[in-house]
Design a protein around this motif. Structure first.
Motif, short mmCIF file in Angstrom:
data_model
loop_
_atom_site.label_atom_id
_atom_site.label_comp_id
_atom_site.label_asym_id
_atom_site.label_seq_id
_atom_site.Cartn_x
_atom_site.Cartn_y
_atom_site.Cartn_z
N ALA A 195 7.92 -0.43 5.45
CA ALA A 195 7.55 -0.69 4.06
C ALA A 195 8.73 -1.21 3.26
O ALA A 195 8.54 -1.75 2.18
N ALA A 196 9.94 -1.04 3.76
CA ALA A 196 11.13 -1.49 3.05
C ALA A 196 11.34 -2.99 3.14
O ALA A 196 12.12 -3.56 2.42
N GLU A 197 10.63 -3.66 4.04
CA GLU A 197 10.82 -5.11 4.22
C GLU A 197 10.31 -5.90 3.05
O GLU A 197 9.35 -5.62 2.44
N ASP A 214 0.85 -1.19 0.00
CA ASP A 214 0.00 0.00 0.00
C ASP A 214 0.89 1.24 0.00
O ASP A 214 1.44 1.62 1.04
N ASN A 215 1.03 1.86 -1.14
CA ASN A 215 1.88 3.03 -1.25
C ASN A 215 1.24 4.28 -0.66
O ASN A 215 1.94 5.24 -0.35
N LEU A 216 -0.08 4.28 -0.48
CA LEU A 216 -0.73 5.43 0.15
C LEU A 216 -0.39 5.51 1.63
O LEU A 216 -0.18 6.59 2.18
N THR A 217 -0.33 4.37 2.29
CA THR A 217 -0.02 4.35 3.72
C THR A 217 1.44 4.03 4.00
O THR A 217 1.89 4.15 5.13
#
Length: 110
Positions: free
Chosen positions: A108-110, A92-95
């Motif tokens: 989010a990098a995982e 989810d790039n929005l969150t």
């Protein structure tokens, strides 16, 4: 979470879809209390329809009864084709989240 995709044949044209969604907004907003997270309207060469994101398959099936399918068939002139998907991984790039089975990873990098 469970995704449900409904595609109606292209006889239900773009104008019908654009006219229809205006009146449908209150209906889909109210479905938030019954497990609907999001509905995306689709239109393409294969037809028109929607992708629904529900909290559970049970919530989706409670909405998409045979009576609802008959209503949609009458409204659009074609019976929806129903396809069910489970969502196991979401980026989810929005969150800025990546979720696996609805559990957010630490970053989010995982």
């Amino acid at each position: 979470m469970h995704r449900y995709r409904s595609i109606r044949p292209s006889e239900a044209n773009r104008r019908t879809v654009h006219q229809g969604w205006h009146g449908q907004r209150p209906t889909y907003r109210k479905l938030a209390t019954k497990g609907l997270i999001r509905k995306d309207y689709l239109n393409g060469e294969a037809g028109t329809g929607g992708v629904y994101l529900w909290e559970s398959r049970e919530a989706a099936e409670a909405w998409f009864t045979e009576a609802k399918i008959a209503e949609l068939t009458e409204r659009f002139g074609a019976r929806p084709r129903l396809t069910w998907y489970d969502t196991h991984v979401t980026v989810d790039n929005l969150t800025g989240e990546t979720r696996v089975n609805q559990t957010a990873l630490i970053s989010a990098a995982e």
